[in-house]
Each structure stands twice: as structure tokens, then as C-alpha cells.
Design a protein around this motif. Structure first.
Motif, PDB file in Angstrom:
ATOM      1  N   ALA B 161       1.349  -1.084   0.061  1.00 37.33           N
ATOM      2  CA  ALA B 161       0.033   0.481  -0.093  1.00 37.33           C
ATOM      3  C   ALA B 161       0.872   1.556   0.355  1.00 37.33           C
ATOM      4  CB  ALA B 161      -1.585  -0.054   1.570  1.00 37.33           C
ATOM      5  N   VAL B 162       2.070   0.891   0.997  1.00 38.68           N
ATOM      6  CA  VAL B 162       2.820   2.898   1.092  1.00 38.68           C
ATOM      7  C   VAL B 162       3.801   2.489  -0.137  1.00 38.68           C
ATOM      8  CG1 VAL B 162       4.720   3.218   2.573  1.00 38.68           C
ATOM      9  CG2 VAL B 162       2.518   2.495   3.845  1.00 38.68           C
ATOM     10  N   GLU B 163       3.490   1.621  -0.758  1.00 41.87           N
ATOM     11  CA  GLU B 163       5.322   1.996  -1.875  1.00 41.87           C
ATOM     12  C   GLU B 163       4.762   1.799  -3.287  1.00 41.87           C
ATOM     13  OE1 GLU B 163       8.484  -1.318  -0.389  1.00 41.87           O
ATOM     14  OE2 GLU B 163       8.942  -0.245   1.028  1.00 41.87           O
ATOM     15  N   SER B 164       3.687   1.178  -3.169  1.00 46.61           N
ATOM     16  CA  SER B 164       3.124   0.671  -4.530  1.00 46.61           C
ATOM     17  C   SER B 164       2.061   1.000  -5.272  1.00 46.61           C
ATOM     18  CB  SER B 164       3.462  -1.090  -4.789  1.00 46.61           C
ATOM     19  OG  SER B 164       4.382  -1.215  -4.378  1.00 46.61           O
ATOM     20  N   CYS B 165       1.001   0.781  -4.199  1.00 45.92           N
ATOM     21  CA  CYS B 165      -0.368   0.954  -4.678  1.00 45.92           C
ATOM     22  C   CYS B 165      -0.998   2.715  -4.753  1.00 45.92           C
ATOM     23  CB  CYS B 165      -1.350   0.611  -3.188  1.00 45.92           C
ATOM     24  SG  CYS B 165      -2.910   0.755  -3.894  1.00 45.92           S
ATOM     25  N   ARG B 166      -1.418   2.683  -5.885  1.00 41.46           N
ATOM     26  CA  ARG B 166      -1.310   4.016  -5.891  1.00 41.46           C
ATOM     27  C   ARG B 166      -2.955   4.818  -5.621  1.00 41.46           C
ATOM     28  NH1 ARG B 166       1.768   7.842  -5.445  1.00 41.46           N
ATOM     29  NH2 ARG B 166       0.623   9.163  -7.016  1.00 41.46           N
ATOM     30  N   ASN B 193       1.739  -9.196  -5.811  1.00 39.06           N
ATOM     31  CA  ASN B 193       0.272  -7.802  -5.072  1.00 39.06           C
ATOM     32  C   ASN B 193      -0.536  -7.961  -4.287  1.00 39.06           C
ATOM     33  OD1 ASN B 193      -1.861  -5.984  -4.735  1.00 39.06           O
ATOM     34  ND2 ASN B 193      -2.482  -5.582  -7.227  1.00 39.06           N
ATOM     35  N   PRO B 194      -0.704  -8.024  -3.095  1.00 38.62           N
ATOM     36  CA  PRO B 194      -1.647  -8.449  -1.906  1.00 38.62           C
ATOM     37  C   PRO B 194      -2.548  -8.906  -2.020  1.00 38.62           C
ATOM     38  CG  PRO B 194       0.581  -7.183  -1.151  1.00 38.62           C
ATOM     39  CD  PRO B 194       0.453  -7.111  -2.147  1.00 38.62           C
ATOM     40  N   LEU B 195      -2.977  -7.568  -2.495  1.00 33.54           N
ATOM     41  CA  LEU B 195      -4.170  -6.665  -2.977  1.00 33.54           C
ATOM     42  C   LEU B 195      -5.703  -7.974  -3.239  1.00 33.54           C
ATOM     43  CD1 LEU B 195      -3.866  -2.888  -3.526  1.00 33.54           C
ATOM     44  CD2 LEU B 195      -4.069  -3.980  -0.703  1.00 33.54           C
ATOM     45  N   SER B 196      -5.508  -9.231  -2.927  1.00 29.42           N
ATOM     46  CA  SER B 196      -6.391 -10.351  -3.570  1.00 29.42           C
ATOM     47  C   SER B 196      -6.518 -11.046  -2.754  1.00 29.42           C
ATOM     48  CB  SER B 196      -4.643 -10.524  -4.868  1.00 29.42           C
ATOM     49  OG  SER B 196      -5.223 -11.910  -5.392  1.00 29.42           O
ATOM     50  N   SER B 197      -6.640 -12.632  -2.773  1.00 27.84           N
ATOM     51  CA  SER B 197      -6.745 -13.423  -1.978  1.00 27.84           C
ATOM     52  C   SER B 197      -5.933 -14.563  -2.101  1.00 27.84           C
ATOM     53  CB  SER B 197      -8.301 -13.832  -3.007  1.00 27.84           C
ATOM     54  OG  SER B 197      -9.117 -13.534  -2.963  1.00 27.84           O
ATOM     55  N   PHE B 198      -5.582 -15.131  -0.764  1.00 31.12           N
ATOM     56  CA  PHE B 198      -4.528 -16.016  -1.489  1.00 31.12           C
ATOM     57  C   PHE B 198      -4.894 -17.869  -0.636  1.00 31.12           C
ATOM     58  CE2 PHE B 198      -3.408 -12.607   1.685  1.00 31.12           C
ATOM     59  CZ  PHE B 198      -2.884 -11.306   0.223  1.00 31.12           C
ATOM     60  N   HIS B 243     -11.569  -6.760  -4.520  1.00 39.24           N
ATOM     61  CA  HIS B 243     -10.532  -7.486  -5.627  1.00 39.24           C
ATOM     62  C   HIS B 243      -9.791  -8.689  -5.058  1.00 39.24           C
ATOM     63  CE1 HIS B 243      -9.744  -3.409  -5.649  1.00 39.24           C
ATOM     64  NE2 HIS B 243      -9.995  -3.163  -6.764  1.00 39.24           N
ATOM     65  N   PRO B 244     -11.037  -9.069  -5.222  1.00 40.51           N
ATOM     66  CA  PRO B 244     -11.440 -10.956  -4.869  1.00 40.51           C
ATOM     67  C   PRO B 244     -10.036 -11.782  -5.831  1.00 40.51           C
ATOM     68  CG  PRO B 244     -13.108 -10.976  -5.131  1.00 40.51           C
ATOM     69  CD  PRO B 244     -12.537  -9.213  -5.055  1.00 40.51           C
ATOM     70  N   ASP B 245      -9.623 -12.717  -5.943  1.00 40.02           N
ATOM     71  CA  ASP B 245      -9.257 -14.019  -6.250  1.00 40.02           C
ATOM     72  C   ASP B 245      -9.945 -14.848  -7.139  1.00 40.02           C
ATOM     73  OD1 ASP B 245      -7.902 -15.425  -8.768  1.00 40.02           O
ATOM     74  OD2 ASP B 245      -5.908 -15.398  -7.367  1.00 40.02           O
ATOM     75  N   GLU B 246     -10.946 -14.263  -8.147  1.00 42.62           N
ATOM     76  CA  GLU B 246     -11.941 -15.146  -8.745  1.00 42.62           C
ATOM     77  C   GLU B 246     -11.550 -16.173  -9.473  1.00 42.62           C
ATOM     78  OE1 GLU B 246     -15.344 -12.983 -10.566  1.00 42.62           O
ATOM     79  OE2 GLU B 246     -15.010 -11.062  -9.437  1.00 42.62           O
ATOM     80  N   GLU B 247     -10.888 -16.260  -9.701  1.00 44.55           N
ATOM     81  CA  GLU B 247     -10.422 -17.415 -10.161  1.00 44.55           C
ATOM     82  C   GLU B 247      -9.371 -19.071  -9.638  1.00 44.55           C
ATOM     83  OE1 GLU B 247     -10.865 -18.480 -13.225  1.00 44.55           O
ATOM     84  OE2 GLU B 247     -11.430 -16.632 -13.402  1.00 44.55           O
ATOM     85  N   LEU B 248      -8.992 -17.839  -8.203  1.00 41.74           N
ATOM     86  CA  LEU B 248      -8.815 -18.577  -7.738  1.00 41.74           C
ATOM     87  C   LEU B 248      -9.853 -19.945  -6.913  1.00 41.74           C
ATOM     88  CD1 LEU B 248      -6.636 -19.357  -5.432  1.00 41.74           C
ATOM     89  CD2 LEU B 248      -6.623 -17.985  -3.990  1.00 41.74           C
ATOM     90  N   ILE B 249     -11.308 -19.159  -5.979  1.00 39.25           N
ATOM     91  CA  ILE B 249     -12.319 -19.539  -5.687  1.00 39.25           C
ATOM     92  C   ILE B 249     -12.960 -20.428  -6.500  1.00 39.25           C
ATOM     93  CG2 ILE B 249     -14.401 -18.822  -4.604  1.00 39.25           C
ATOM     94  CD1 ILE B 249     -13.177 -16.089  -4.637  1.00 39.25           C
ATOM     95  N   LEU B 250     -12.904 -20.044  -7.824  1.00 34.99           N
ATOM     96  CA  LEU B 250     -13.903 -21.478  -8.563  1.00 34.99           C
ATOM     97  C   LEU B 250     -12.755 -21.965  -8.910  1.00 34.99           C
ATOM     98  CD1 LEU B 250     -14.848 -18.630 -11.671  1.00 34.99           C
ATOM     99  CD2 LEU B 250     -16.221 -19.528  -9.701  1.00 34.99           C
ATOM    100  N   LYS B 251     -11.566 -22.113  -9.400  1.00 36.40           N
ATOM    101  CA  LYS B 251     -10.663 -23.263  -9.432  1.00 36.40           C
ATOM    102  C   LYS B 251     -10.785 -24.196  -8.128  1.00 36.40           C
ATOM    103  CE  LYS B 251      -5.756 -24.271  -9.814  1.00 36.40           C
ATOM    104  NZ  LYS B 251      -4.583 -23.787  -9.727  1.00 36.40           N
ATOM    105  N   SER B 252     -11.270 -23.893  -6.853  1.00 31.86           N
ATOM    106  CA  SER B 252     -11.141 -24.188  -5.672  1.00 31.86           C
ATOM    107  C   SER B 252     -12.726 -25.622  -5.661  1.00 31.86           C
ATOM    108  CB  SER B 252     -10.615 -23.648  -4.396  1.00 31.86           C
ATOM    109  OG  SER B 252     -10.902 -24.747  -3.047  1.00 31.86           O
ATOM    110  N   VAL B 253     -13.881 -24.589  -5.811  1.00 31.70           N
ATOM    111  CA  VAL B 253     -15.169 -24.996  -6.042  1.00 31.70           C
ATOM    112  C   VAL B 253     -15.573 -26.114  -7.020  1.00 31.70           C
ATOM    113  CG1 VAL B 253     -17.263 -24.102  -5.933  1.00 31.70           C
ATOM    114  CG2 VAL B 253     -16.072 -22.845  -5.099  1.00 31.70           C
ATOM    115  N   ARG B 254     -14.328 -25.235  -8.228  1.00 33.93           N
ATOM    116  CA  ARG B 254     -14.366 -27.009  -9.249  1.00 33.93           C
ATOM    117  C   ARG B 254     -13.961 -28.568  -8.328  1.00 33.93           C
ATOM    118  NH1 ARG B 254     -10.921 -23.650 -13.212  1.00 33.93           N
ATOM    119  NH2 ARG B 254     -12.630 -22.284 -12.991  1.00 33.93           N
TER     120      ARG B 254
END
Lengths: 315, 353
Positions: B161-166, B193-198, B243-254
Motif C-alpha cells: 500500500a505504502v510503496e506501490s499502490c496509487r 500484489n497482495p491486494l488479492s486473495s490467498f 478485488h478477490p481472486d475469483e479464479e482461485l475461488i472458482l478453481k477450488s470449487v471446481r
């Protein structure tokens, strides 16, 4: 009558020409509006131009900055905003200063120090406070202006901002354009306080220009307020009594409505140099009209935004 | 392996933010007092001076607009609210101004800033001192809303957030997490970019999408089940709920076909609704069973301990839900944790506030 030494006849002529330009731009908006080329609300500054150009003449943009409200045409042009980009913005074109996404209510022009115009009454006070804080700790001798109507002082944030401004000693001058009306509601029905007393409770200086057409008075008070802000980080409120010729929003007069006195309007019009100074009009009218023609043509011929623009610039 | 608490990670992130950029300012009610926002801002005023680290009046709305004006002027503001509930007083600035400033002006301005606020249950915080307002903040486009669920996540997110996010980052820190210990190793690549899901923990049978302290509840639930049943929980920390990682969620549910969403707030229009929307709109056929939502109860948060325990979902609810989604596996006792075991975390918290 007070004379402001810095207001030479030469400068007076230039400022009147700048004010006339704003008047003529808004009169062109009135002409164009029924054709629906501008498809958004417009809040016209007609009647309130002179003091705005007088104030802007005391600033050095872009270092000195302005935050203002939805009635932003005068501040935009007075601060040096580009006329073509303004008309394109009003036309909702891609070439507008904000790609058509802002429109009349949110004009800005950061390269000349206009940092934003909010349609939320009073929201800009705190933006100006933050900007002034940055100037203070940078010790750069700049001043921030926050221009709102007197109605915005009724918002709680005005109190919060006066408090913080005084607490920190910020180079900020609040310009309160007192036209006596908030939308259609007269001041007497809205305010229990006198602005002077309210401001003084925070230890902030209050200056009062009682006639917005008197550029000597406006500039004398503004110069003192700006110098104190720049040199000593002493904030101030400069209240300017002015007059809104038109309705709150739109292009019509509302003096046929019960709440306004047509005689009042006539009093202001009789004294209005932008109506009565024939020398001024004959000297500048045609050149300004040509410039406006070119800006309108630019807007007219500019492309509309594309679908891709719809979601661009969202974080 | 050395460990670090969430509190230590946030504290380190604040010091780093002040040290790494001269233009960072940090302010909020209580940032310089003897409590120092649970210690996370203690000592910063002395180290960096009162122009960069300062108290504010109790003026949430204006101090939020102040952050915008400061950001427009090249400062990096970090505004701290010791109670997220008070941010409701700043919604005008957050939604009407900050979220819109870049878009409304056609990209002419950037408003980088970090707003930290603390949320959470325990010790009778009640209706106005414990709310999780992520859904309200996330609804309007223009903000990044994050809920760091670990020390590592907090450090990586704040650094980014401090160093990279505008843009503006609004963070909700759960007070129960403050004394949790985590592995100190920062496995994050600073370029990520940690502005996502893990993905927190892989598993084959049930996907858990969780936020904030509910990630910890999900881990406890997964550990509990793993010792007793052949059911694997795959845990995803939604983290940046805007800004969730939708692909990560869908891949898991798949893979699992089963989904539990567990959140610190209400279901309607919130994280539960949003995750369900993502799956229902994009890959409903991946689901073998209906989605199970584990939000808080549809009530204001009660102060009474007995009611508060029912109000929040916990590991027990996650275990029950996982069992209900995985029927027909014979020979297991289907043991649920004792109430004492479930609530030990919440009982141990007694402040400071």
C-alpha cells in the motif's frame, strides 16, 4: 471608498475583461442549453464573477491552489482553466478536461491550481485543510483557497475544519460567497449564527467584503488575508456579499418566484460593469465571442467517449 | 522457526511506512497516547516528529477529507481509527470523495492513502464497538478494502500500500488477531500484489472462503477435522474483498464442489452474498451442494456474552457445515469441539480497548 494600491487601471481593465469572459461563456451556455448539447445540471455563476477574478489575480498558480463547489465555472476560468476543455467537458466529450466524466459540477484544472469541485456541500473544506497542511509542513509560502457558498457553513464539517485549521495554524483562506440563498431558501430561515462570531470563536480572522462588485474592497481584504496565511500560517475567513442572478440550478431567472425580490436584481444590474461599462464591452466582446465560438466548435467536433472509457480509472 | 505476532507485524509495518518515505504522515485519535493503537503507533511521534505523527480532534469526516487533500498534495496519509464503527461518520468522504476522485476527474488525480481501522468481538464490545463494515466500504467502486488475517498478510499488504499502490486502501484489522503468533518468514515476493486473495491450506473436499479472524477459525476447524475424519478443507483467505481472486475461488470449487463462506459480518449484500454471486454467476455447475453461508446473526451485536457467542460463527459452525456437506462417510464419530474449546480464544481477550 477604499482603493487597493495594486489594482492599477491596467489591471482593473484586465480583470474586468476576464470577468466579462466568464459572463459571456455562461450566457453562451444559456443559449446552447435548450438544444440539449449539455446534458447535465448547470449552476451558473452569473453575478458572482468579479470577485472571483479579483481573488485569482492574487494567486500564483499552480502552487497556490483552489478547492470549490459545483458552482465552479467562474473559479475554473478565473484560475486559468482551458476554455475548449471546459466546453468539451460540458458536452460530455472524450476531449473534456476530465474526459466528460465530471461535467459542469466537477470542473478541475490541476495545472492551474484548481484541485476539484464537489457537489456535496461542504465536502471540500477538509480537502483544502489537507492541502494547506501539506503546504505548511513544506514551508513553501503558498496559500490554499476554499470557495463555497454561505450555505455550506451550516455543515458540521465547517466547524471541524475551522477547529483543525486554527489548531494547526494553516495557510488557508476560506472564501464564503454569501449570496443569501441556499438553493431556494433564504439565510434567515437557515442560520442562527453570525458567521463573524462563529469564526472568531476559533480565533480565526474574519474579513467581510460587503460588495462583490467592489474589487478594491475585495482585493484589499484578500491581500491582507493571503499574506497572513502565507507568511504567518494565520488562516482567515473572507466573507463576500454577492448576488446570484439566476436560479440555483439551470439557466432561468427565478425572480418571478415569490422568494426573490426583482428590485434587488435590478439594483445589482444597475451597478454591474459587465452590463453597463460600454467601453469594456466594445473593447472585448467580439474577441471573447470568437474564442467561445472556437471552443464550442471544438466541443461539437470532438468524439464522444468510448465504451472502454466507462470503466477506465477505477481502482 | 521464529514467530511474530500480528501486533508486532502491524507495528513494524507502521515504522517501515514512516522510515521508507519522508512524505508519510500518520494520524488518528490515540496514535500518540500511552496506548498507541494497541502499541502499533507507540514511539512514532518521538521518532518522526509531531508534524508527521499527530492526534486529531474527534472529527472523523473532516480528518478523512483532510487525508484526501494531503494525498493530493504529495503526502502519504495513514489514518487510524481505533474503532471501525466511527468510520461511519467518514462515509461521506470515503464514498463521495475518496472513492471517486480518480474516476470522476478522468484520471487527473491519484489519491494513495491507507486507512486502518480495528474491528472485532469479545469482552462485550456491543452494538457500536464491534461492527465489521467491510460490505459498506466495498460496495462503491474506487476503494481497496482489505482484511489482513495474518502477520504476514498485514506486513505485505501495508508495504505494498505504502510503496506501490496509487489508490486508497482501507484496512480492517481484527482485534482478536493481535496476539496470535505467526511464522515470521515473509514468503511474499515483494513484487507480488497482495491486494488479492490467498490459498492458505489445500484440501480436496470442501472450499472455505473466509475473511479476517474467520480464517483462523477455519484453520482450527480444518485441524480438528483432520484428526478425526477423512475430510480435507481447502481454505482461501479472501483478504482484499473488493478485488478477490475469483479464479482461485472458482478453481477450488471446481475441485471440491462444496463451498462454505464464513465472514465476520452480515450475509445480506456482504461477503457471503458476494462470494455466492461470483460462483453462482460464473460456474454454478461446479457446485455439488448448495453454498453454506456462515455470517453473523441478523441482529446488532449484543453485549451479553451468551448472546455474543451465538452471534458470531466459529470453528464449531464450520465443522458442522463441513460435515453436513460431506455426508455418507461411514465409521466416523462426527465429534464436535466442546464449547469450552471453541471459546477459549475469545475468553482470553480482556482488552486493552
Amino acid at each position: 471608498m477604499t482603493r487597493y494600491a495594486g489594482l492599477t487601471e491596467d489591471l482593473r481593465g484586465k480583470l474586468l475583461a476576464r470577468a466579462l469572459r466568464i459572463r459571456m461563456v455562461e450566457e453562451r451556455i444559456i443559449e446552447l442549453y435548450p438544444s440539449d448539447v449539455i446534458q447535465s445540471p448547470v449552476h451558473l455563476s452569473i453575478g458572482q464573477e468579479l470577485h472571483t477574478v479579483a481573488l485569482a489575480s492574487l494567486l500564483t498558480p499552480p502552487g497556490d491552489r483552489i478547492f470549490t463547489t459545483y458552482r465552479s465555472h467562474a473559479a475554473y476560468l478565473a484560475s486559468g482553466g482551458d476554455l475548449k476543455l471546459m466546453f468539451a467537458e460540458l458536452y460530455g466529450k472524450q476531449t473534456g478536461v476530465s474526459k466528460g466524466k465530471a461535467g459542469s459540477m466537477h470542473l478541475c484544472h490541476p495545472s492551474t491550481g484548481l484541485m476539484g469541485s464537489s457537489a456535496i456541500v461542504g465536502a471540500v473544506y477538509s480537502h483544502a485543510v489537507g492541502a494547506a497542511y501539506a503546504d505548511k509542513i513544506a514551508k513553501n509560502g503558498r496559500v490554499v483557497l476554499c470557495i463555497t457558498g454561505e450555505g455550506a457553513t451550516e455543515e458540521g464539517t465547517f466547524h471541524e475544519c475551522l477547529n483543525f485549521t486554527a489548531l494547526k495554524g494553516l495557510p488557508l483562506v476560506y472564501i464564503i460567497e454569501n449570496n443569501g440563498l441556499a438553493i431556494n431558501i433564504p439565510l434567515a430561515k437557515r442560520q442562527s449564527y453570525r458567521l463573524r462570531d462563529l469564526v472568531k470563536a476559533y480565533g480565526i480572522s474574519h474579513f467581510h467584503a460587503r460588495d462583490s462588485f467592489d474589487m478594491d474592497e475585495v482585493m484589499t481584504l484578500a491581500a491582507e488575508a493571503f499574506a497572513a496565511a502565507r507568511d504567518r500560517h494565520a488562516p482567515a475567513v473572507l466573507e463576500i456579499d454577492t448576488y446570484r442572478y439566476k436560479e440555483h440550478v439551470g439557466i432561468c431567472c427565478d425572480h418571478d418566484k415569490k422568494y426573490r425580490d426583482p428590485e434587488e436584481l435590478e439594483d445589482w444590474r444597475r451597478r454591474d460593469p459587465l452590463i453597463n461599462d460600454q467601453g469594456l464591452l466594445s473593447l472585448h466582446q467580439s474577441a471573447i465571442a470568437e474564442e467561445i465560438d472556437a471552443a464550442v466548435l471544438f466541443a461539437d467536433r470532438s468524439p464522444y467517449p468510448s465504451l472502454g472509457d466507462l470503466t477506465e480509472d477505477v481502482y | 522457526m521464529s514467530s511474530i505476532t500480528y501486533r508486532e507485524a502491524v507495528t513494524a509495518a507502521m515504522r517501515h511506512a514512516m522510515e521508507s518515505r519522508d512524505n508519510t504522515i500518520l494520524f488518528g485519535l490515540g496514535v500518540t497516547d500511552h496506548v498507541g493503537i494497541f502499541g502499533t503507533t507507540s514511539g512514532l511521534e518521538e521518532a518522526f516528529g509531531p508534524e508527521r505523527v499527530f492526534e486529531t480532534p474527534i472529527s472523523e469526516d473532516s480528518m478523512t477529507g483532510f487525508a484526501l487533500g494531503a494525498s493530493l498534495s504529495g503526502l502519504y496519509p495513514i489514518h487510524v481509527h481505533i474503532r471501525a464503527d466511527f468510520m461511519l461518520l467518514a462515509m461521506n468522504q470515503l464514498i463521495n470523495s475518496i472513492a471517486k476522485y480518480r474516476y470522476m476527474y478522468g484520471g487527473l488525480f491519484e489519491v494513495p492513502m491507507l486507512v486502518r481501522s480495528i474491528i472485532g468481538r469479545s469482552w462485550g464490545q456491543g452494538a457500536q464497538h464491534s461492527q465489521s463494515l467491510q460490505a459498506l466500504l466495498a460496495h462503491a467502486p474506487g476503494l481497496h478494502v482489505v482484511m489482513p488475517a495474518s502477520a504476514e498478510s498485514a506486513r505485505a499488504t501495508y508495504r505494498y500500500a505504502v510503496e506501490s499502490c496509487r489508490g486508497p486502501v482501507i484496512s480492517l484489522e481484527h482485534r482478536l488477531l493481535y496476539d496470535y503468533s505467526f511464522n515470521e518468514e515473509l514468503s511474499w515476493d515483494p513484487g507480488d500484489n497482495p491486494l488479492s486473495s490467498f490459498l492458505i491450506r489445500p484440501g480436496n473436499d470442501v472450499t472455505i472462503v473466509a475473511t479476517s479472524v474467520m480464517v483462523q477459525e477455519a484453520i482450527r476447524a480444518a485441524d480438528f477435522i483432520a484428526q478425526r475424519e477423512d475430510i480435507g478443507l481447502e481454505i482461501i483467505d479472501m483478504h482484499c474483498i473488493t478485488h478477490p481472486d475469483e479464479e482461485l475461488i472458482l478453481k477450488s470449487v471446481r475441485k471440491t464442489g462444496r463451498l462454505i463462506v464464513v465472514d465476520t459480518s452480515w450475509a445480506s449484500f456482504g461477503v457471503c452474498a458476494e462470494v455466492a454471486r461470483i460462483v453462482a454467476c460464473r460456474e454454478p455447475q461446479a457446485l455439488k451442494q448448495p453454498i453454506v453461508c456462515l455470517p453473523v446473526a441478523k441482529a446488532s451485536c449484543p453485549t451479553a456474552k451468551k448472546l455474543e457467542n451465538w452471534f458470531y460463527p466459529d470453528m464449531s459452525d464450520i465443522i458442522s457445515a463441513a460435515y453436513s456437506l460431506c455426508p455418507g462417510r461411514e465409521g466416523h464419530g462426527r465429534e464436535l469441539p466442546s464449547e469450552e474449546y471453541v471459546s477459549q480464544v475469545h475468553k482470553s481477550f480482556r482488552g486493552p480497548f
